[in-house]
Design an enzyme around this catalytic site. Structure first.
Site, PDB file in Angstrom:
ATOM      1  N   ASP A 134      -2.798 -10.755  -2.357  1.00 24.82           N
ATOM      2  CA  ASP A 134      -3.716 -10.116  -1.064  1.00 24.82           C
ATOM      3  C   ASP A 134      -5.109  -9.655  -0.926  1.00 24.82           C
ATOM      4  O   ASP A 134      -5.034  -9.821  -2.237  1.00 24.82           O
ATOM      5  CB  ASP A 134      -2.959  -8.724  -0.495  1.00 24.82           C
ATOM      6  CG  ASP A 134      -3.045  -8.352   0.288  1.00 24.82           C
ATOM      7  OD1 ASP A 134      -2.820  -8.258   1.990  1.00 24.82           O
ATOM      8  OD2 ASP A 134      -3.990  -7.616   1.451  1.00 24.82           O
TER       9      ASP A 134
ATOM     10  N   HIS B  22      -6.026  -7.030  -0.144  1.00 25.64           N
ATOM     11  CA  HIS B  22      -6.476  -5.599  -0.520  1.00 25.64           C
ATOM     12  C   HIS B  22      -5.545  -4.974  -1.658  1.00 25.64           C
ATOM     13  O   HIS B  22      -5.354  -5.897  -1.783  1.00 25.64           O
ATOM     14  CB  HIS B  22      -6.213  -4.391   0.900  1.00 25.64           C
ATOM     15  CG  HIS B  22      -7.092  -5.198   1.785  1.00 25.64           C
ATOM     16  ND1 HIS B  22      -6.535  -5.921   3.130  1.00 25.64           N
ATOM     17  CD2 HIS B  22      -8.422  -4.599   2.193  1.00 25.64           C
ATOM     18  CE1 HIS B  22      -7.391  -5.969   4.330  1.00 25.64           C
ATOM     19  NE2 HIS B  22      -8.546  -5.242   3.710  1.00 25.64           N
TER      20      HIS B  22
ATOM     21  N   HIS C  64       0.487  -1.044   0.126  1.00 25.36           N
ATOM     22  CA  HIS C  64       0.233  -0.339   0.096  1.00 25.36           C
ATOM     23  C   HIS C  64       1.284   1.580  -0.076  1.00 25.36           C
ATOM     24  O   HIS C  64       0.358   2.445  -0.394  1.00 25.36           O
ATOM     25  CB  HIS C  64      -0.805   0.043   1.348  1.00 25.36           C
ATOM     26  CG  HIS C  64      -2.004  -0.992   1.153  1.00 25.36           C
ATOM     27  ND1 HIS C  64      -2.781  -1.543   0.394  1.00 25.36           N
ATOM     28  CD2 HIS C  64      -2.624  -1.795   2.750  1.00 25.36           C
ATOM     29  CE1 HIS C  64      -3.669  -2.144   0.589  1.00 25.36           C
ATOM     30  NE2 HIS C  64      -3.439  -2.484   1.620  1.00 25.36           N
TER      31      HIS C  64
END
Length: 428
Positions: free
Chosen positions: A244, A246, A207
């Site tokens: 993942d 996300h 991220h």
């Protein structure tokens, strides 16, 4: 869950606490420890800790590397911790405990498994291949504030925290990943079936964006490794798989205009951070080398097997990579508290085995996994252990942990629609 599984979970919890204690106690030094060179074997900083990036063990020889089935590094970041936060310093010790309990470490498997201990932290230049130097220097300066306050928040969307050791431990995590890349590439020069690499590191990275941290992530570990593979090993074409739960927005953005790095993400539709729409495919020269496949909530093993066969394989075959890197997030597990997919330990065994085979067919076996998410310590540690078993060619033990009774029917129609649409967009 069976009685055997419950016993395993209790034992693993005790062993995880033991490993955490072992890692933390040798690191306590006085607060006046001097700062040493960033590429030295040891460095110290003013937080009462020393992190060792090496041991007396020499670097593995070419023969040792080629004899192994798995090579891994561990960077537990024990000082980077906030009480009750899901991304805690218990995560990596829990995995290491599971590997030990399941007899998947060098102590039990001998030459089949290598733990890299003689590695160095990443340099600021390594980090700056992905992140702005202003962010890197700003984070380093923020450590003084973290030392005074104990903990600070450096991004509100996660939230992402920092302690006094976060900057240094994040350099160690990135360096641990680069060391695995080095070893896998070295092995691939001497045998057609090199070991699969796994960087058991935290904080996670996918991220983190150009100008800052985000979503529990500090530095983009896998993005840094991709640039490193290109720069140091002359591996031009890098294929990144991110499973993942996300969307890996940081990795996505880092290579959105790059035709030589293919980023492929499967993630839960509508989950944090809300990016990764199916029509986000890259731009400029990089148009077509980003593939995002949001999966509906409730997607599980059947969905992921279909995605692998119908999307991941043809994309990789067409791209012809020189190395495959994997953002291995285990938070898609049905037991994970932060999402609502229905992956199982068996799903992760399938992914590990299939990706290993794909790398063997397409890029000389060069493949490195990087730990991302996974916040239920039991499902995280057991799934990583089963991934190791897949790398070694051992049968899965998922049946000892997975409980089919808690699964419900997958949204197969929505999954089929998503796959059809992404195949149309990318002409697969």
């Amino acid at each position: 869950m069976s009685d055997d599984s419950c016993t395993w979970t209790r034992n693993m919890g005790c062993l995880a606490s033991y490993h955490l204690c072992i890692w933390k106690n040798p690191m306590k030094l006085d607060s006046c420890a001097r700062i040493m060179g960033m590429r030295n074997r040891y460095y110290r900083f003013k937080v009462g800790r020393t992190i060792s990036c090496s041991s007396s063990m020499e670097e593995p020889s070419h023969r040792q590397l080629t004899d192994a089935g798995v090579i891994y590094s561990v960077a537990a970041a024990t000082g980077h911790n906030q009480e009750s936060h899901p991304e805690s310093n218990l995560r990596v010790p829990a995995i290491v405990s599971a590997l030990e309990m399941m007899e998947l470490t060098p102590n039990h498997r001998g030459a089949e498994v290598i733990e890299l201990k003689n590695y160095k932290p990443a340099t600021v230049d390594d980090i700056a291949s992905v992140h702005s130097k202003a962010y890197v220097s700003g984070l380093e300066k923020a450590m003084a504030q973290a030392a005074e306050q104990g903990i600070i928040f450096i991004d509100g969307s996660g939230p992402t925290y920092a302690t006094a050791s976060t900057f240094q431990e994040s350099l160690v995590a990135a360096g641990a990943g680069l060391s695995v890349v080095d070893s896998v590439v070295a092995a691939s020069k001497h045998c057609p079936d090199p070991p699969v690499g796994f960087a058991l590191i935290r904080p996670p990275g996918h991220h983190a964006v150009l100008k800052g941290p985000m979503g529990f992530c500090v530095f983009g570990n896998i993005a840094i490794a991709a640039r490193y593979a290109q720069r140091v090993h002359r591996l031009k074409r890098v294929f990144i798989i991110d499973f993942d739960v996300h969307h890996g927005n940081g990795t996505n953005d880092a290579f959105y205009e790059d035709p030589d790095i293919f980023f492929l993400s499967t993630h839960q539709d509508g989950s944090y951070p809300g990016t990764g729409k199916i029509d986000e495919i890259g731009c400029g020269q990089g148009e077509g080398t980003t593939l995002n496949l949001p999966l509906p909530g409730g997607s599980g093993d059947a969905a992921m097997r279909m995605v692998f066969d119908e999307v991941i394989v043809p994309c990789a075959q067409r791209f012809k990579p020189d190395i495959i890197l994997v953002s291995a997030g285990y938070d898609g597990h049905v037991l994970d508290p932060l999402a609502s997919l229905q992956f199982t330990t068996g799903t992760y065994y399938m992914l590990a085995s299939s990706i290993k085979q794909l790398a063997k067919e397409l890029c000389g076996g060069r493949c490195v996994f990087f730990l991302e998410g996974g916040y239920n310590l039991d499902s995280l540690s057991y799934s990583v252990a089963d991934s190791f078993r897949a790398f070694l060619g051992d049968p899965s033990l998922a049946c000892k942990f997975d409980n089919p009774a808690i699964l419900y029917e997958e949204p197969s129609n929505k999954v089929h629609q998503a796959i059809r649409r992404v195949k149309h967009i990318h002409s697969l």
